[in-house]
Scaffold this motif. Structure first.
Motif, short mmCIF file in Angstrom:
data_model
loop_
_atom_site.label_atom_id
_atom_site.label_comp_id
_atom_site.label_asym_id
_atom_site.label_seq_id
_atom_site.Cartn_x
_atom_site.Cartn_y
_atom_site.Cartn_z
N CYS A 175 0.85 -1.13 -0.04
CA CYS A 175 -0.04 -0.01 0.13
C CYS A 175 0.76 1.18 0.08
CB CYS A 175 -1.05 -0.03 1.19
SG CYS A 175 -1.79 -1.42 1.15
N TYR A 176 2.05 1.08 0.22
CA TYR A 176 3.02 2.29 0.32
C TYR A 176 3.54 2.65 -1.22
CZ TYR A 176 3.53 2.16 5.54
OH TYR A 176 3.22 2.14 6.83
N PRO A 177 4.05 4.12 -1.30
CA PRO A 177 4.30 4.42 -2.53
C PRO A 177 5.56 3.57 -3.10
CG PRO A 177 3.82 6.32 -1.15
CD PRO A 177 3.72 5.07 -0.21
N LYS A 178 6.45 3.34 -2.15
CA LYS A 178 7.68 2.61 -2.36
C LYS A 178 7.82 1.54 -1.28
CE LYS A 178 10.55 6.03 -4.49
NZ LYS A 178 11.96 6.66 -4.73
N PRO A 179 7.01 0.59 -1.67
CA PRO A 179 6.84 -0.65 -0.63
C PRO A 179 8.26 -1.20 0.07
CG PRO A 179 5.59 -1.28 -2.68
CD PRO A 179 6.55 -0.08 -3.19
N ALA A 180 9.36 -1.11 -0.48
CA ALA A 180 10.43 -1.81 -0.02
C ALA A 180 11.17 -0.49 1.10
CB ALA A 180 11.74 -1.68 -1.28
N GLN A 181 10.60 0.57 1.08
CA GLN A 181 11.08 1.56 1.90
C GLN A 181 10.22 1.38 3.47
OE1 GLN A 181 11.15 5.64 0.22
NE2 GLN A 181 13.16 4.90 -0.84
N ARG A 182 9.53 0.95 3.46
CA ARG A 182 8.56 0.54 4.61
C ARG A 182 9.41 -0.76 5.41
NH1 ARG A 182 6.22 -3.44 8.02
NH2 ARG A 182 4.27 -2.81 9.18
N GLN A 183 9.88 -0.41 6.73
CA GLN A 183 10.58 -1.45 7.28
C GLN A 183 9.83 -2.67 7.90
OE1 GLN A 183 13.32 0.57 10.06
NE2 GLN A 183 13.81 -1.27 10.99
N SER A 184 10.16 -3.58 7.22
CA SER A 184 9.34 -4.89 7.74
C SER A 184 10.29 -5.76 8.58
CB SER A 184 9.25 -5.81 6.38
OG SER A 184 8.09 -5.12 5.52
N GLY A 185 9.85 -6.50 9.53
CA GLY A 185 10.44 -7.38 10.27
C GLY A 185 10.30 -8.75 10.13
N ASN B 97 5.80 -22.26 21.17
CA ASN B 97 4.65 -22.32 20.40
C ASN B 97 3.43 -21.95 21.27
OD1 ASN B 97 5.81 -23.43 18.11
ND2 ASN B 97 5.49 -25.54 18.66
N TYR B 98 2.72 -21.24 20.71
CA TYR B 98 1.55 -20.59 21.60
C TYR B 98 0.01 -21.34 20.89
CZ TYR B 98 4.87 -17.47 23.29
OH TYR B 98 6.09 -16.90 24.04
N GLU B 99 -0.95 -20.94 21.67
CA GLU B 99 -2.33 -21.20 20.88
C GLU B 99 -2.57 -20.29 19.80
OE1 GLU B 99 -7.09 -21.03 22.31
OE2 GLU B 99 -5.53 -19.72 23.24
N LYS B 100 -2.09 -19.12 19.72
CA LYS B 100 -2.60 -18.36 18.74
C LYS B 100 -1.40 -18.37 17.43
CE LYS B 100 -2.88 -13.61 17.60
NZ LYS B 100 -1.48 -13.19 16.60
N HIS B 101 -0.11 -18.69 17.73
CA HIS B 101 0.52 -18.85 16.61
C HIS B 101 1.99 -19.75 17.18
CE1 HIS B 101 2.41 -15.34 18.56
NE2 HIS B 101 3.45 -15.63 18.29
N SER B 102 2.85 -19.98 15.90
CA SER B 102 4.01 -20.72 16.45
C SER B 102 4.99 -20.03 15.24
CB SER B 102 4.19 -22.18 15.96
OG SER B 102 3.99 -22.36 14.77
N ALA B 103 6.33 -19.94 15.35
CA ALA B 103 7.19 -19.03 14.56
C ALA B 103 8.47 -20.16 14.41
CB ALA B 103 7.68 -17.96 15.29
N PHE B 104 9.16 -19.96 13.24
CA PHE B 104 10.47 -20.57 13.01
C PHE B 104 11.16 -19.70 12.24
CE2 PHE B 104 7.35 -22.67 10.39
CZ PHE B 104 7.65 -22.42 9.12
N LEU B 105 12.67 -19.90 11.92
CA LEU B 105 13.31 -19.29 11.28
C LEU B 105 13.60 -20.05 9.75
CD1 LEU B 105 16.23 -18.03 13.48
CD2 LEU B 105 14.18 -16.62 12.55
N VAL B 106 13.38 -19.45 8.64
CA VAL B 106 13.70 -19.57 7.43
C VAL B 106 14.67 -18.74 6.80
CG1 VAL B 106 13.02 -20.33 5.13
CG2 VAL B 106 11.49 -21.02 7.24
N ASN B 107 15.87 -18.99 6.15
CA ASN B 107 16.70 -17.96 5.46
C ASN B 107 16.97 -16.77 6.47
OD1 ASN B 107 16.40 -19.65 3.15
ND2 ASN B 107 14.91 -18.21 2.39
N ASN B 108 16.80 -17.04 7.84
CA ASN B 108 17.15 -16.10 8.80
C ASN B 108 16.21 -15.05 9.04
OD1 ASN B 108 18.90 -15.38 11.04
ND2 ASN B 108 19.81 -13.58 9.98
N VAL B 109 14.99 -15.49 8.42
CA VAL B 109 13.91 -14.57 8.68
C VAL B 109 12.83 -15.47 9.65
CG1 VAL B 109 11.77 -13.83 7.33
CG2 VAL B 109 14.04 -13.65 6.34
N LYS B 110 12.19 -14.73 10.26
CA LYS B 110 11.12 -15.18 11.32
C LYS B 110 9.82 -15.07 10.48
CE LYS B 110 8.62 -14.02 15.61
NZ LYS B 110 8.23 -13.06 16.40
N VAL B 111 9.14 -16.59 10.56
CA VAL B 111 7.96 -16.80 9.80
C VAL B 111 7.02 -16.95 11.04
CG1 VAL B 111 6.78 -18.12 8.28
CG2 VAL B 111 9.13 -17.37 7.90
#
Length: 377
Positions: A119-129, A157-171
């Motif tokens: 939704c941003y004019p330049k998507p890559a400039q919105r800092q994503s985590g 792991n939680y009732e709402k979500h779980s997370a793992f790392l892929v390519n050093n990215v949190k998913v």
């Protein structure tokens, strides 16, 4: 009512953001005769709010005699380049993972940050985590994929979500839409989940996303959850709400959304975010489902947003006079602050004031009783 006054550096940052995101002309008077210290403080504020990338183009557009010193401008450019590179890395990882999920028959919908970047004019400039995917009740299938990828778990792991790392990215794989311990919102989300999903284009790949109405609700529920847990909300959250509504306001069912906000007792909070966007970021009030009011809710939310930074990262933890060894004094201070915050939430929702007080006081009492029981022979 008049809007809450902000200090001069906050005015400068808001002016840069309004220019970058909505094309609002910059008041040149704000940038006359800035010292090197002024610029350093402005950069630090942008860093705390995770809007370095968003503001860079506006910094570049300033007249030569109003730009920051060259070393700081280079620092701003370098950090923006890193944000853009991280965005591309996240996008590549998302596409790789999304295709793997499809291969395993898992229906996944992209939500929150990386969806809103579009939704941003330049998507890559919105800092994503990180990457957030709603997968519903498919935790076993997700665990199989994690093991197939040999991806390390990230946190618990939680009732709402779980997370793992892929390519050093949190998913984060979300099984529920909301934090069930504070919201009774799954009914609203299930109702909105019946609406048709949509798709967005990321690096020439079609990615499934929830309906605009459902995701608009999520962009209110998610930051309010951070407020409730004392984690804070930054200007980036306000921008996400604003930019999403700017792009999708003709597709969002405002009546349905307002009914859900009313049911969740979040009408005032949503209106506060909309008012900040209109008053300070050059947004058009027709983009939002709320009445724009510079009331106490708006003032309280704006104050918290401007003083705490993204996710409350720069929120005061303890006064300097409390030593680390004074554990009971520190616990008392934290409890006192939580109780104060509980009463402050009344500006946006008296209901959540009650919940937070119950959670804070009840938790402390139970903790102290357990401690006493352990010490008792």
């Amino acid at each position: 009512m008049k809007s809450l006054p902000v200090n001069i550096n906050q005015q400068r940052l808001l002016a840069l953001m309004a220019n970058s995101l909505n094309g609002t002309p910059i008041d040149a008077a704000l940038f006359y005769s800035l010292s090197e210290t002024d610029w350093e403080q402005l950069y630090q504020l942008a860093f705390e709010q995770t809007v370095i990338g968003i503001t860079f183009d506006s910094i570049e557009s300033l007249p030569a005699n109003q730009k920051p010193p060259k070393p700081l401008l280079l620092k701003w450019f370098t950090q923006t380049a890193r944000i853009e590179a991280h965005y591309e890395h996240l996008s590549e990882t998302l596409i790789e993972l999304y295709e793997l999920y499809q291969k395993h028959g898992i229906h996944a919908e992209l939500i929150k940050g990386h969806y809103v970047t579009a939704c941003y004019p330049k998507p890559a400039q919105r800092q994503s985590g990180d990457i957030d995917l709603f997968v519903g009740q498919q935790s076993e299938a997700i665990e199989q994929i994690r093991q197939e990828l040999n991806a390390p778990l990230y946190g618990c792991n939680y009732e709402k979500h779980s997370a793992f790392l892929v390519n050093n990215v949190k998913v984060e794989n979300h099984y529920l839409w909301t934090e069930t311990e504070i919201f009774n919102g799954e009914k609203c989300f299930r109702q909105l989940a019946a609406l048709p999903t949509s798709t967005i284009l990321i690096n020439n790949h079609q990615i499934t996303v929830p309906s605009p109405t459902l995701h608009a609700l999520l962009l209110i529920v998610h930051p309010f959850g951070h407020f409730h847990f004392g984690e804070g909300v930054g200007l980036r959250h306000v921008c996400d709400w604003m930019m999403f509504c700017k792009k999708y306001h003709t597709e969002i069912d405002f009546k349905l959304l307002n009914n859900c906000l009313k049911s969740l007792k979040l009408t005032r909070f949503a209106a506060a975010l909309s008012t900040i966007a209109v008053v300070h970021l050059g947004a058009n009030k027709t983009w939002f489902p709320n009445t724009i009011r510079t009331n106490n809710a708006y003032r309280w939310v704006l104050k918290r947003v401007l003083t705490e930074g993204n996710f409350g990262a720069f929120k005061e933890v303890k006064p300097e006079e409390i030593k680390p060894t004074e554990k009971w004094l520190l616990r008392w201070y934290k409890t006192k602050k939580q109780i104060e915050e509980s009463f402050e939430i009344v500006h946006v929702s008296p209901f959540y004031t009650y919940l937070k007080l119950k959670e804070t006081v009840g938790f402390r009492i139970c903790k102290y009783v357990k401690h006493f029981i352990r010490k008792t022979p």
